[in-house]
Enzyme design. Structure first.
Site, mmCIF file in Angstrom:
data_model
loop_
_atom_site.group_PDB
_atom_site.id
_atom_site.type_symbol
_atom_site.label_atom_id
_atom_site.label_comp_id
_atom_site.label_asym_id
_atom_site.label_seq_id
_atom_site.Cartn_x
_atom_site.Cartn_y
_atom_site.Cartn_z
ATOM 1 N N ARG A 90 -0.676 -4.674 8.192
ATOM 2 C CA ARG A 90 -1.657 -4.330 9.252
ATOM 3 C C ARG A 90 -2.936 -5.006 9.249
ATOM 4 O O ARG A 90 -3.511 -5.247 10.530
ATOM 5 C CB ARG A 90 -2.039 -2.822 9.120
ATOM 6 C CG ARG A 90 -1.002 -1.910 9.344
ATOM 7 C CD ARG A 90 -1.159 -0.636 8.890
ATOM 8 N NE ARG A 90 -1.573 -0.841 7.385
ATOM 9 C CZ ARG A 90 -1.359 0.399 6.503
ATOM 10 N NH1 ARG A 90 -1.460 1.357 6.880
ATOM 11 N NH2 ARG A 90 -1.535 0.250 5.107
ATOM 12 N N SER A 128 0.648 6.581 7.100
ATOM 13 C CA SER A 128 1.294 7.788 6.932
ATOM 14 C C SER A 128 0.069 8.870 6.430
ATOM 15 O O SER A 128 0.016 9.916 6.483
ATOM 16 C CB SER A 128 2.231 7.829 5.810
ATOM 17 O OG SER A 128 3.465 6.990 6.208
#
Ligand code: PNS
Length: 162
Positions: A90, A128
């Site tokens: 990311r 998450s």
């Protein structure tokens, strides 16, 4: 056959994971999504729940399979005769940990290589743990996880109060 393994804890699967799954499945003959134990984290969802949510999110796809394993990733890879790991990145902040894992896995088995795929920019903030934090505090998660699994996430947090 070009086999790729996408390992993770998927606690739970997010749209960021789904983006990598979609794109990775296009550059291999078969993509194995492997739910594994990260001993550095205490999961909220059980291994069975994480696997079920992934299967639900992916649906029936000919070249994607979801598996779970509780040992070392390299042992799982050996068992299924796979040599290539794919991981999503990311931001630079992911790099150090992922590099350590990639080097460690190659030290454990020098036939194993890790490929990295950049997450799409609109998922770069997503994780998450962000999804869990939102759900825990009663905020909507529909924009961040596949629609088919959002109800399970709400249910889990409502039931368990985790
Ligand atoms: O989604 P995550 O938590 O970043 O995924 C990490 C995971 C589960 C892929 C990693 O912890 C892993 O490979 N676990 C299995 C055990 C293992 O092989 N550990 C690395 C060598 S110590």
């Amino acid at each position: 056959m070009k086999l790729l393994v996408y390992p993770g804890s998927f606690d739970p699967v997010t749209n960021g994971h789904m983006d990598i799954i979609e794109r990775a499945s296009k550059i291999c003959d078969k993509l194995i999504v492997a739910v594994l134990v990260n001993h550095g984290k205490t999961p909220v969802f059980t291994m069975e729940e994480r696997t079920m949510l992934l299967k639900k999110a992916i649906g029936d796809r000919e070249n994607i399979e979801v598996c779970s394993f509780s040992g070392l990733l390299v042992d799982f890879m050996k068992r299924i005769n796979a040599r290539t790991i794919i991981k999503g990145l990311r931001a630079v902040s992911d790099f150090e940990y992922e590099m350590q894992m990639a080097l460690l896995n190659r030290k454990l088995d020098n036939e194993i290589d890790t490929l990295f795929m950049m997450t799409s920019i609109n998922n770069s903030f997503l994780s998450s743990s962000v999804v869990r934090e939102l759900a825990r505090n009663g905020a909507g998660v529909e924009d961040y996880v596949p629609h088919s699994i959002a109800p399970y996430i709400y249910e889990k947090f409502k039931k368990a109060g985790v």
